[in-house]
Design a protein around this motif. Structure first.
Motif, PDB file in Angstrom:
ATOM      1  N   VAL B 179       0.834  -1.207   0.000  1.00 21.73           N
ATOM      2  CA  VAL B 179       0.000   0.000   0.000  1.00 21.73           C
ATOM      3  C   VAL B 179       0.867   1.254   0.000  1.00 21.73           C
ATOM      4  O   VAL B 179       1.853   1.340   0.721  1.00 21.73           O
ATOM      5  CB  VAL B 179      -0.923   0.012   1.245  1.00 21.73           C
ATOM      6  CG1 VAL B 179      -1.731   1.283   1.300  1.00 21.73           C
ATOM      7  CG2 VAL B 179      -1.853  -1.192   1.215  1.00 21.73           C
ATOM      8  N   LEU B 180       0.482   2.234  -0.840  1.00 14.33           N
ATOM      9  CA  LEU B 180       1.220   3.506  -0.887  1.00 14.33           C
ATOM     10  C   LEU B 180       0.583   4.567  -0.005  1.00 14.33           C
ATOM     11  O   LEU B 180       1.273   5.314   0.669  1.00 14.33           O
ATOM     12  CB  LEU B 180       1.300   4.015  -2.325  1.00 14.33           C
ATOM     13  CG  LEU B 180       2.137   3.172  -3.288  1.00 14.33           C
ATOM     14  CD1 LEU B 180       2.064   3.742  -4.695  1.00 14.33           C
ATOM     15  CD2 LEU B 180       3.586   3.108  -2.832  1.00 14.33           C
ATOM     16  N   SER B 181      -0.763   4.658  -0.043  1.00 13.64           N
ATOM     17  CA  SER B 181      -1.410   5.625   0.843  1.00 13.64           C
ATOM     18  C   SER B 181      -2.883   5.277   1.038  1.00 13.64           C
ATOM     19  O   SER B 181      -3.489   4.598   0.208  1.00 13.64           O
ATOM     20  CB  SER B 181      -1.273   7.055   0.306  1.00 13.64           C
ATOM     21  OG  SER B 181      -2.185   7.309  -0.725  1.00 13.64           O
ATOM     22  N   VAL B 182      -3.412   5.731   2.166  1.00 11.81           N
ATOM     23  CA  VAL B 182      -4.834   5.543   2.462  1.00 11.81           C
ATOM     24  C   VAL B 182      -5.416   6.903   2.839  1.00 11.81           C
ATOM     25  O   VAL B 182      -4.852   7.609   3.677  1.00 11.81           O
ATOM     26  CB  VAL B 182      -5.053   4.563   3.640  1.00 11.81           C
ATOM     27  CG1 VAL B 182      -6.546   4.406   3.931  1.00 11.81           C
ATOM     28  CG2 VAL B 182      -4.433   3.206   3.350  1.00 11.81           C
ATOM     29  N   THR B 183      -6.524   7.275   2.195  1.00 12.47           N
ATOM     30  CA  THR B 183      -7.233   8.508   2.537  1.00 12.47           C
ATOM     31  C   THR B 183      -8.584   8.130   3.124  1.00 12.47           C
ATOM     32  O   THR B 183      -9.295   7.312   2.543  1.00 12.47           O
ATOM     33  CB  THR B 183      -7.434   9.384   1.284  1.00 12.47           C
ATOM     34  OG1 THR B 183      -6.144   9.753   0.782  1.00 12.47           O
ATOM     35  CG2 THR B 183      -8.224  10.653   1.614  1.00 12.47           C
ATOM     36  N   ILE B 184      -8.904   8.698   4.275  1.00 10.79           N
ATOM     37  CA  ILE B 184     -10.205   8.439   4.902  1.00 10.79           C
ATOM     38  C   ILE B 184     -10.993   9.742   4.970  1.00 10.79           C
ATOM     39  O   ILE B 184     -10.441  10.790   5.348  1.00 10.79           O
ATOM     40  CB  ILE B 184     -10.045   7.874   6.336  1.00 10.79           C
ATOM     41  CG1 ILE B 184      -9.199   6.603   6.346  1.00 10.79           C
ATOM     42  CG2 ILE B 184     -11.417   7.667   6.999  1.00 10.79           C
ATOM     43  CD1 ILE B 184      -9.937   5.302   6.081  1.00 10.79           C
ATOM     44  N   VAL B 185     -12.274   9.691   4.573  1.00 11.42           N
ATOM     45  CA  VAL B 185     -13.171  10.842   4.659  1.00 11.42           C
ATOM     46  C   VAL B 185     -14.337  10.475   5.565  1.00 11.42           C
ATOM     47  O   VAL B 185     -14.920   9.402   5.413  1.00 11.42           O
ATOM     48  CB  VAL B 185     -13.704  11.227   3.258  1.00 11.42           C
ATOM     49  CG1 VAL B 185     -14.665  12.418   3.350  1.00 11.42           C
ATOM     50  CG2 VAL B 185     -12.545  11.578   2.320  1.00 11.42           C
ATOM     51  N   GLY B 186     -14.630  11.351   6.529  1.00 12.79           N
ATOM     52  CA  GLY B 186     -15.738  11.066   7.452  1.00 12.79           C
ATOM     53  C   GLY B 186     -16.011  12.269   8.326  1.00 12.79           C
ATOM     54  O   GLY B 186     -15.419  13.317   8.132  1.00 12.79           O
ATOM     55  N   PRO B 187     -16.930  12.111   9.300  1.00  7.20           N
ATOM     56  CA  PRO B 187     -17.331  13.287  10.081  1.00  7.20           C
ATOM     57  C   PRO B 187     -16.264  13.876  10.996  1.00  7.20           C
ATOM     58  O   PRO B 187     -16.200  15.097  11.145  1.00  7.20           O
ATOM     59  CB  PRO B 187     -18.540  12.793  10.886  1.00  7.20           C
ATOM     60  CG  PRO B 187     -18.513  11.304  10.806  1.00  7.20           C
ATOM     61  CD  PRO B 187     -17.762  10.939   9.574  1.00  7.20           C
ATOM     62  N   GLU B 188     -15.432  13.036  11.637  1.00  4.97           N
ATOM     63  CA  GLU B 188     -14.469  13.561  12.608  1.00  4.97           C
ATOM     64  C   GLU B 188     -13.039  13.239  12.200  1.00  4.97           C
ATOM     65  O   GLU B 188     -12.741  12.116  11.786  1.00  4.97           O
ATOM     66  CB  GLU B 188     -14.710  12.924  13.982  1.00  4.97           C
ATOM     67  CG  GLU B 188     -15.914  13.459  14.710  1.00  4.97           C
ATOM     68  CD  GLU B 188     -15.935  12.938  16.145  1.00  4.97           C
ATOM     69  OE1 GLU B 188     -16.268  13.716  17.024  1.00  4.97           O
ATOM     70  OE2 GLU B 188     -15.603  11.751  16.352  1.00  4.97           O
ATOM     71  N   LEU B 189     -12.134  14.225  12.414  1.00  4.09           N
ATOM     72  CA  LEU B 189     -10.747  13.978  12.019  1.00  4.09           C
ATOM     73  C   LEU B 189     -10.043  13.012  12.968  1.00  4.09           C
ATOM     74  O   LEU B 189      -9.202  12.224  12.531  1.00  4.09           O
ATOM     75  CB  LEU B 189      -9.962  15.293  11.918  1.00  4.09           C
ATOM     76  CG  LEU B 189      -8.561  15.133  11.327  1.00  4.09           C
ATOM     77  CD1 LEU B 189      -8.601  14.538   9.931  1.00  4.09           C
ATOM     78  CD2 LEU B 189      -7.815  16.458  11.301  1.00  4.09           C
ATOM     79  N   ALA B 190     -10.365  13.061  14.265  1.00  2.68           N
ATOM     80  CA  ALA B 190      -9.707  12.156  15.225  1.00  2.68           C
ATOM     81  C   ALA B 190      -9.834  10.714  14.738  1.00  2.68           C
ATOM     82  O   ALA B 190      -8.850   9.985  14.641  1.00  2.68           O
ATOM     83  CB  ALA B 190     -10.333  12.320  16.604  1.00  2.68           C
ATOM     84  N   THR B 191     -11.074  10.314  14.395  1.00  2.00           N
ATOM     85  CA  THR B 191     -11.342   8.953  13.950  1.00  2.00           C
ATOM     86  C   THR B 191     -10.775   8.702  12.558  1.00  2.00           C
ATOM     87  O   THR B 191     -10.138   7.681  12.312  1.00  2.00           O
ATOM     88  CB  THR B 191     -12.868   8.701  13.972  1.00  2.00           C
ATOM     89  OG1 THR B 191     -13.361   9.076  15.263  1.00  2.00           O
ATOM     90  CG2 THR B 191     -13.202   7.261  13.704  1.00  2.00           C
ATOM     91  N   ALA B 192     -10.996   9.668  11.643  1.00  2.01           N
ATOM     92  CA  ALA B 192     -10.519   9.501  10.255  1.00  2.01           C
ATOM     93  C   ALA B 192      -9.002   9.295  10.230  1.00  2.01           C
ATOM     94  O   ALA B 192      -8.492   8.421   9.526  1.00  2.01           O
ATOM     95  CB  ALA B 192     -10.903  10.725   9.418  1.00  2.01           C
ATOM     96  N   ASP B 193      -8.285  10.072  11.037  1.00  2.00           N
ATOM     97  CA  ASP B 193      -6.824   9.997  11.058  1.00  2.00           C
ATOM     98  C   ASP B 193      -6.360   8.653  11.629  1.00  2.00           C
ATOM     99  O   ASP B 193      -5.456   8.011  11.079  1.00  2.00           O
ATOM    100  CB  ASP B 193      -6.288  11.161  11.905  1.00  2.00           C
ATOM    101  CG  ASP B 193      -4.846  11.490  11.572  1.00  2.00           C
ATOM    102  OD1 ASP B 193      -4.317  10.895  10.614  1.00  2.00           O
ATOM    103  OD2 ASP B 193      -4.253  12.325  12.269  1.00  2.00           O
ATOM    104  N   ALA B 194      -6.996   8.222  12.717  1.00  2.00           N
ATOM    105  CA  ALA B 194      -6.622   6.939  13.323  1.00  2.00           C
ATOM    106  C   ALA B 194      -6.934   5.782  12.371  1.00  2.00           C
ATOM    107  O   ALA B 194      -6.132   4.853  12.223  1.00  2.00           O
ATOM    108  CB  ALA B 194      -7.360   6.749  14.646  1.00  2.00           C
ATOM    109  N   TYR B 195      -8.070   5.845  11.690  1.00  2.00           N
ATOM    110  CA  TYR B 195      -8.434   4.805  10.724  1.00  2.00           C
ATOM    111  C   TYR B 195      -7.445   4.776   9.551  1.00  2.00           C
ATOM    112  O   TYR B 195      -7.083   3.708   9.066  1.00  2.00           O
ATOM    113  CB  TYR B 195      -9.857   5.034  10.188  1.00  2.00           C
ATOM    114  CG  TYR B 195     -10.974   4.653  11.138  1.00  2.00           C
ATOM    115  CD1 TYR B 195     -10.745   3.923  12.299  1.00  2.00           C
ATOM    116  CD2 TYR B 195     -12.287   5.008  10.849  1.00  2.00           C
ATOM    117  CE1 TYR B 195     -11.782   3.575  13.150  1.00  2.00           C
ATOM    118  CE2 TYR B 195     -13.343   4.665  11.695  1.00  2.00           C
ATOM    119  CZ  TYR B 195     -13.082   3.951  12.848  1.00  2.00           C
ATOM    120  OH  TYR B 195     -14.113   3.608  13.674  1.00  2.00           O
TER     121      TYR B 195
END
Lengths: 132, 236
Positions: B179-195
């Motif tokens: 894997v080169l990169s993962v981008t997560i989009v969602g309501p909260e950054l705390a969770t998105a960043d950890a995911y």
């Protein structure tokens, strides 16, 4: 301990050559301004600062702003690795800035240390330009 | 406005009419407090004192207790791939960044702002509609891999290119392959960043795991440059 250096620069017009051109129908006014971004500490490599040149064209009520040049007057050049970044990455980033303008991107997610500082310093300069 | 805090540039971009310098300064003051309290660099931060055993969990600031509790919840949710102890000592920075950005966004919204973005080191929380966010290309230093049209959302990207191989699989101690990169989009950054951190650390298993996250969408760029997105990922 990591040293955080923050130099928030005040709005400074570094050069103000003013050109006035009048057409038969509407008056067109062209102003060229330079805006400097914030100076960043690029982790331990050194400092980086971006300066943009913006051409503001006022035609009647329509105002258009265009970035015509991007310069990096302060960039890391102390060690071997930062030398590499300065010589290779920054010229690439410069051309990218001009193409990003046409892509009309507000923000970039997932940038590296150097481009992060570059993007943010650039963003700070653009914010000043937008208000001028 | 931009300031260098927590070892990274933090950008606050307000698009509401009028002057909002004071609101932005208050948000930067918040980040400075977070830095002093959660820093893993400052000897006298609460996190360092907890790590040394000089401070009991029960006596820590309520924000510190909240963040550490949330780290533990996330560690369980991610099968241990998000781990505040991954480096061998207490380092909740992976959650602190996103969480502090969410709090700053709440602070600015409470001040009456309706259209703004707060970005910390390339991870951001956006308030208001129609923001165009470019996703850094994981291999071309100067390239954009995708442009997303997002509103009222958090966007976090984790990849091998950010500060070297700083994300490792806590089960192997090595950076993930495939894997080169993962981008997560969602309501909260705390969770998105950890995911994003967890999904990246999972390697080839990551995309399948992201498909099961309620409320969060993902885009994974694989080493062979194939791009895998979950069903509701915003316009690529």
């Amino acid at each position: 301990m990591r040293k955080a250096i923050t130099t928030l620069l005040t709005v400074s017009a570094l050069a103000l050559p003013v050109v006035n051109t009048a057409t038969a129908a509407t008056k067109t006014r062209v102003v060229v301004h330079k805006f400097s971004g914030t100076t960043y500490q690029v982790s331990h490599f050194g400092e980086l600062k971006v300066v943009i040149t913006v051409k503001k064209t006022t035609k009647g009520k329509k105002i258009t702003r265009r970035i015509t040049a991007v310069s990096v007057p302060i960039y890391p050049a102390s060690s071997g690795r930062s030398q590499y970044i300065s010589e290779n990455a920054i010229p690439i980033l410069r051309s990218e800035t001009l193409s990003r303008q046409s892509a009309n991107i507000d923000l970039v997610s997932g940038a590296t240390d150097t481009s992060d500082a570059f993007v943010h310093s650039l963003q700070a300069a653009i914010l000043k330009a937008r208000k001028a | 406005m931009v300031a260098q805090i927590m070892g990274m540039p933090i950008l606050i971009d307000v698009r509401d009419e009028g002057a909002h310098e004071e609101d932005m300064e208050r948000a930067f003051d918040w980040f400075r407090w977070v830095d002093a309290t959660f820093s893993t660099y400052h000897e006298d931060s609460e996190i360092r004192r907890l790590g040394r055993g000089d401070l009991d969990f029960a006596d820590a600031h309520e924000h510190v207790r909240l963040v550490l509790d949330r780290c533990e919840t996330l560690r369980q949710e991610t099968d241990g791939y998000f781990d505040a102890h991954a480096s061998g000592r207490l380092n909740p920075s992976g959650l602190v960044k996103g969480w502090s950005v969410d709090c700053a966004a709440d602070l600015l919204r409470a001040a009456g702002l309706e259209r703004f973005a707060v970005s910390a080191g390339g991870d951001m929380r956006i308030v208001g509609r129609n923001w165009r966010v470019g996703i850094q290309h994981p291999q071309q230093h100067h390239g954009i891999a995708a442009v997303l049209d997002v509103g009222d959302a958090a966007v976090a990207t984790s990849g091998a290119y950010a500060r070297g191989d700083h994300v490792v699989d806590p089960h192997t101690g090595r950076p993930p392959a495939d894997v080169l990169s993962v981008t997560i989009v969602g309501p909260e950054l705390a969770t998105a960043d950890a995911y994003a951190t967890a999904a990246f650390a999972m390697g080839a298993r990551g995309p399948e795991w992201t498909a099961r996250l309620p409320g969060y969408e993902a885009m994974t760029i694989m080493t062979d440059e194939s791009v895998l997105t979950t069903g509701g990922f915003p316009g690529v």
